[in-house]
Design a protein around this motif. Structure first.
Motif, PDB file in Angstrom:
ATOM      1  N   GLU A   1       3.770 127.405  12.362  1.00  0.00           N
ATOM      2  CA  GLU A   1       2.738 126.761  13.181  1.00  0.00           C
ATOM      3  C   GLU A   1       1.542 126.358  12.335  1.00  0.00           C
ATOM      4  O   GLU A   1       1.004 125.250  12.467  1.00  0.00           O
ATOM      5  N   ALA A   2       1.125 127.247  11.427  1.00  0.00           N
ATOM      6  CA  ALA A   2      -0.030 126.960  10.570  1.00  0.00           C
ATOM      7  C   ALA A   2       0.258 125.819   9.607  1.00  0.00           C
ATOM      8  O   ALA A   2      -0.631 125.012   9.291  1.00  0.00           O
ATOM      9  N   ALA A   3       1.508 125.715   9.151  1.00  0.00           N
ATOM     10  CA  ALA A   3       1.874 124.681   8.181  1.00  0.00           C
ATOM     11  C   ALA A   3       2.246 123.362   8.844  1.00  0.00           C
ATOM     12  O   ALA A   3       2.422 122.355   8.161  1.00  0.00           O
ATOM     13  N   GLY A   4       2.385 123.360  10.163  1.00  0.00           N
ATOM     14  CA  GLY A   4       2.789 122.143  10.851  1.00  0.00           C
ATOM     15  C   GLY A   4       4.237 121.773  10.595  1.00  0.00           C
ATOM     16  O   GLY A   4       4.579 120.586  10.497  1.00  0.00           O
ATOM     17  N   VAL A   5       5.099 122.776  10.512  1.00  0.00           N
ATOM     18  CA  VAL A   5       6.525 122.515  10.282  1.00  0.00           C
ATOM     19  C   VAL A   5       7.074 121.650  11.413  1.00  0.00           C
ATOM     20  O   VAL A   5       6.780 121.865  12.586  1.00  0.00           O
ATOM     21  N   ALA A   6       7.887 120.656  11.048  1.00  0.00           N
ATOM     22  CA  ALA A   6       8.421 119.719  12.035  1.00  0.00           C
ATOM     23  C   ALA A   6       9.860 119.363  11.692  1.00  0.00           C
ATOM     24  O   ALA A   6      10.318 119.533  10.563  1.00  0.00           O
ATOM     25  N   ASN A   7      10.574 118.864  12.687  1.00  0.00           N
ATOM     26  CA  ASN A   7      11.930 118.362  12.467  1.00  0.00           C
ATOM     27  C   ASN A   7      11.896 117.082  11.628  1.00  0.00           C
ATOM     28  O   ASN A   7      10.901 116.363  11.664  1.00  0.00           O
ATOM     29  N   PRO A   8      12.972 116.781  10.883  1.00  0.00           N
ATOM     30  CA  PRO A   8      14.204 117.550  10.764  1.00  0.00           C
ATOM     31  C   PRO A   8      14.031 118.751   9.847  1.00  0.00           C
ATOM     32  O   PRO A   8      13.433 118.644   8.769  1.00  0.00           O
ATOM     33  N   ALA A   9      14.537 119.886  10.287  1.00  0.00           N
ATOM     34  CA  ALA A   9      14.418 121.117   9.511  1.00  0.00           C
ATOM     35  C   ALA A   9      15.605 122.012   9.813  1.00  0.00           C
ATOM     36  O   ALA A   9      16.138 122.005  10.922  1.00  0.00           O
ATOM     37  N   VAL A  10      16.000 122.792   8.826  1.00  0.00           N
ATOM     38  CA  VAL A  10      17.043 123.795   8.980  1.00  0.00           C
ATOM     39  C   VAL A  10      16.412 125.152   8.712  1.00  0.00           C
ATOM     40  O   VAL A  10      15.700 125.330   7.712  1.00  0.00           O
ATOM     41  N   ILE A  11      16.659 126.101   9.599  1.00  0.00           N
ATOM     42  CA  ILE A  11      16.083 127.438   9.502  1.00  0.00           C
ATOM     43  C   ILE A  11      17.188 128.412   9.118  1.00  0.00           C
ATOM     44  O   ILE A  11      18.242 128.444   9.758  1.00  0.00           O
ATOM     45  N   VAL A  12      16.947 129.189   8.072  1.00  0.00           N
ATOM     46  CA  VAL A  12      17.935 130.153   7.581  1.00  0.00           C
ATOM     47  C   VAL A  12      17.342 131.556   7.708  1.00  0.00           C
ATOM     48  O   VAL A  12      16.239 131.818   7.215  1.00  0.00           O
ATOM     49  N   ILE A  13      18.091 132.449   8.349  1.00  0.00           N
ATOM     50  CA  ILE A  13      17.619 133.810   8.597  1.00  0.00           C
ATOM     51  C   ILE A  13      18.610 134.782   7.987  1.00  0.00           C
ATOM     52  O   ILE A  13      19.801 134.761   8.324  1.00  0.00           O
ATOM     53  N   GLY A  14      18.152 135.624   7.072  1.00  0.00           N
ATOM     54  CA  GLY A  14      19.037 136.613   6.469  1.00  0.00           C
ATOM     55  C   GLY A  14      18.693 136.886   5.024  1.00  0.00           C
ATOM     56  O   GLY A  14      17.850 136.218   4.412  1.00  0.00           O
ATOM     57  N   ASP A  15      19.372 137.873   4.456  1.00  0.00           N
ATOM     58  CA  ASP A  15      19.066 138.288   3.088  1.00  0.00           C
ATOM     59  C   ASP A  15      19.369 137.225   2.040  1.00  0.00           C
ATOM     60  O   ASP A  15      18.858 137.293   0.925  1.00  0.00           O
ATOM     61  N   VAL A  16      20.185 136.218   2.384  1.00  0.00           N
ATOM     62  CA  VAL A  16      20.491 135.172   1.394  1.00  0.00           C
ATOM     63  C   VAL A  16      19.240 134.404   0.980  1.00  0.00           C
ATOM     64  O   VAL A  16      19.207 133.809  -0.099  1.00  0.00           O
ATOM     65  N   VAL A  17      18.215 134.418   1.822  1.00  0.00           N
ATOM     66  CA  VAL A  17      16.967 133.715   1.486  1.00  0.00           C
ATOM     67  C   VAL A  17      16.342 134.314   0.230  1.00  0.00           C
ATOM     68  O   VAL A  17      15.607 133.627  -0.498  1.00  0.00           O
ATOM     69  N   ARG A  18      16.650 135.577  -0.065  1.00  0.00           N
ATOM     70  CA  ARG A  18      16.092 136.224  -1.254  1.00  0.00           C
ATOM     71  C   ARG A  18      16.523 135.530  -2.543  1.00  0.00           C
ATOM     72  O   ARG A  18      15.855 135.631  -3.568  1.00  0.00           O
ATOM     73  N   VAL A  19      17.650 134.811  -2.500  1.00  0.00           N
ATOM     74  CA  VAL A  19      18.180 134.164  -3.697  1.00  0.00           C
ATOM     75  C   VAL A  19      17.391 132.909  -4.060  1.00  0.00           C
ATOM     76  O   VAL A  19      17.387 132.466  -5.209  1.00  0.00           O
ATOM     77  N   SER A  20      16.712 132.333  -3.102  1.00  0.00           N
ATOM     78  CA  SER A  20      16.025 131.058  -3.325  1.00  0.00           C
ATOM     79  C   SER A  20      14.953 131.173  -4.405  1.00  0.00           C
ATOM     80  O   SER A  20      14.185 132.138  -4.423  1.00  0.00           O
ATOM     81  N   PRO A  21      14.874 130.193  -5.298  1.00  0.00           N
ATOM     82  CA  PRO A  21      13.779 130.188  -6.275  1.00  0.00           C
ATOM     83  C   PRO A  21      12.416 130.003  -5.624  1.00  0.00           C
ATOM     84  O   PRO A  21      11.388 130.245  -6.265  1.00  0.00           O
ATOM     85  N   PHE A  22      12.397 129.593  -4.348  1.00  0.00           N
ATOM     86  CA  PHE A  22      11.134 129.440  -3.634  1.00  0.00           C
ATOM     87  C   PHE A  22      10.676 130.746  -2.990  1.00  0.00           C
ATOM     88  O   PHE A  22       9.567 130.822  -2.464  1.00  0.00           O
ATOM     89  N   ALA A  23      11.528 131.767  -2.993  1.00  0.00           N
ATOM     90  CA  ALA A  23      11.177 133.034  -2.357  1.00  0.00           C
ATOM     91  C   ALA A  23      10.100 133.749  -3.165  1.00  0.00           C
ATOM     92  O   ALA A  23      10.093 133.691  -4.403  1.00  0.00           O
ATOM     93  N   PRO A  24       9.176 134.430  -2.500  1.00  0.00           N
ATOM     94  CA  PRO A  24       8.158 135.192  -3.230  1.00  0.00           C
ATOM     95  C   PRO A  24       8.802 136.311  -4.053  1.00  0.00           C
ATOM     96  O   PRO A  24       9.887 136.794  -3.736  1.00  0.00           O
ATOM     97  N   GLU A  25       8.133 136.705  -5.093  1.00  0.00           N
ATOM     98  CA  GLU A  25       8.716 137.645  -6.048  1.00  0.00           C
ATOM     99  C   GLU A  25       9.103 138.966  -5.403  1.00  0.00           C
ATOM    100  O   GLU A  25      10.125 139.564  -5.755  1.00  0.00           O
ATOM    101  N   HIS A  26       8.314 139.417  -4.429  1.00  0.00           N
ATOM    102  CA  HIS A  26       8.622 140.714  -3.832  1.00  0.00           C
ATOM    103  C   HIS A  26       9.851 140.667  -2.925  1.00  0.00           C
ATOM    104  O   HIS A  26      10.334 141.712  -2.481  1.00  0.00           O
ATOM    105  N   PHE A  27      10.366 139.461  -2.646  1.00  0.00           N
ATOM    106  CA  PHE A  27      11.605 139.341  -1.886  1.00  0.00           C
ATOM    107  C   PHE A  27      12.839 139.582  -2.764  1.00  0.00           C
ATOM    108  O   PHE A  27      13.916 139.839  -2.255  1.00  0.00           O
ATOM    109  N   LYS A  28      12.672 139.469  -4.057  1.00  0.00           N
ATOM    110  CA  LYS A  28      13.824 139.536  -4.953  1.00  0.00           C
ATOM    111  C   LYS A  28      14.427 140.939  -4.924  1.00  0.00           C
ATOM    112  O   LYS A  28      13.749 141.937  -4.744  1.00  0.00           O
TER     113      LYS A  28
END
Length: 222
Positions: free
Chosen positions: A178-205
Motif C-alpha cells: 500500500e505504501a509503495a503503490g503496488v499495482a497490477n500487473p503483478a505476481v505475488i509469491v509467498i513462501g521460503d523460496v523468496v529467500r533465494v531472490s537477490p532482491f531479498a534482504p540479507e536477514h532473509f538468507k
C-alpha cells in the motif's frame, strides 16, 4: 494488453489489429464478443491470430476461446506460452520450487481458494491478479496456520523496463504494498523460496538451501 506488443510493429501494413485487452474491473470488449470476433473473422477467410501474454491456458480464457472456435467450425492451432506464475517470479530470481526449500506450488487468483492450499512456507503459493485483495489473502493464510514471518515477494511488470520487486513478510507485505503503490500487473509469491531472490534482504538468507544438502530441514537463527 499484456502480450508482446513490440511484435505489432513488425506486422505488414495490411494486417488489422483489433484491441480486446482487459484491465482489472474494466472489460471494454466482453468475452462473448471476443469469441464472436474470432469466429467471424476466421469464417470470412482471414488468418486470425489471438495474441496473448503468458499462457492463456493458465487462469486465462484461452480454453474457452479455442472451444468456441471449434464448435463453430474453426480449426485452432495453439502455440503455448510460459505462464507469468512461473516466469515473472524467475525475473526476480525466485524459483517456485527449490531443493531444500519447496517441493511444490499452488497458483490461485484470490483469497477464497487459500483455505484449500497447504499453509506452509515450504509450499509456494502464487497469487495472480491478487493485488486488490492482498490484505485479505495474507490474513486467510495466517488464519490457516502459515507463520507471519513467511517471506512474500511481489513482482510488478515482470521483464519490463519498469519491473519492480517488493519483498516483506506475511505480516508486513500488505502495508508495504500500500505504501509503495503496488499495482497490477503483478505476481505475488509467498513462501521460503523468496529467500533465494537477490532482491531479498540479507536477514532473509539461509544457508540451508543447497543441492549439496537436499531435503535438509531449514533452520532459521533468530
Amino acid at each position: 494488453r499484456l502480450g508482446p506488443r513490440d511484435l505489432l510493429q513488425e506486422l505488414a501494413p495490411d494486417v488489422r489489429v483489433i484491441e480486446v485487452g482487459k484491465t482489472p474491473g474494466h472489460h471494454p470488449v466482453p468475452q462473448l464478443e471476443i469469441n464472436r470476433i474470432l469466429v467471424e473473422e476466421a469464417l470470412a477467410g482471414h488468418c486470425v491470430v489471438r495474441l496473448k501474454g503468458g499462457d492463456p491456458y493458465v487462469l486465462g480464457r484461452g480454453g474457452e476461446e479455442a472451444e468456441f472456435c471449434r464448435q463453430n467450425g474453426v480449426e485452432v492451432e495453439v502455440v503455448p506460452g510460459v505462464t507469468s506464475a512461473i516466469s515473472v517470479p524467475a525475473a526476480a530470481g525466485i524459483p517456485v520450487t527449490h531443493r531444500g526449500l519447496a517441493k511444490g506450488f499452488s497458483v490461485v487468483t484470490g483469497h477464497e481458494e487459500l483455505s484449500e492450499v497447504p499453509a506452509r512456507p515450504d509450499h509456494t503459493v502464487i497469487l495472480l491478479m491478487g493485488v486488490a485483495k492482498l490484505r485479505e489473502s495474507a490474513a486467510a493464510l495466517a488464519d490457516s496456520g502459515m507463520p507471519l514471518d513467511t517471506p512474500v515477494g511481489i513482482v510488478e511488470n515482470g521483464y519490463m523496463p519498469e519491473q519492480r520487486v517488493t519483498i516483506g513478510t506475511l505480516a508486513t507485505i500488505a502495508d508495504q504494498a500500500e505504501a509503495a503503490g503496488v499495482a497490477n500487473p503483478a505476481v505475488i509469491v509467498i513462501g521460503d523460496v523468496v529467500r533465494v531472490s537477490p532482491f531479498a534482504p540479507e536477514h532473509f538468507k539461509t544457508a540451508d538451501y543447497s543441492t549439496l544438502t537436499p531435503n535438509k530441514p531449514r533452520v532459521v537463527t533468530p
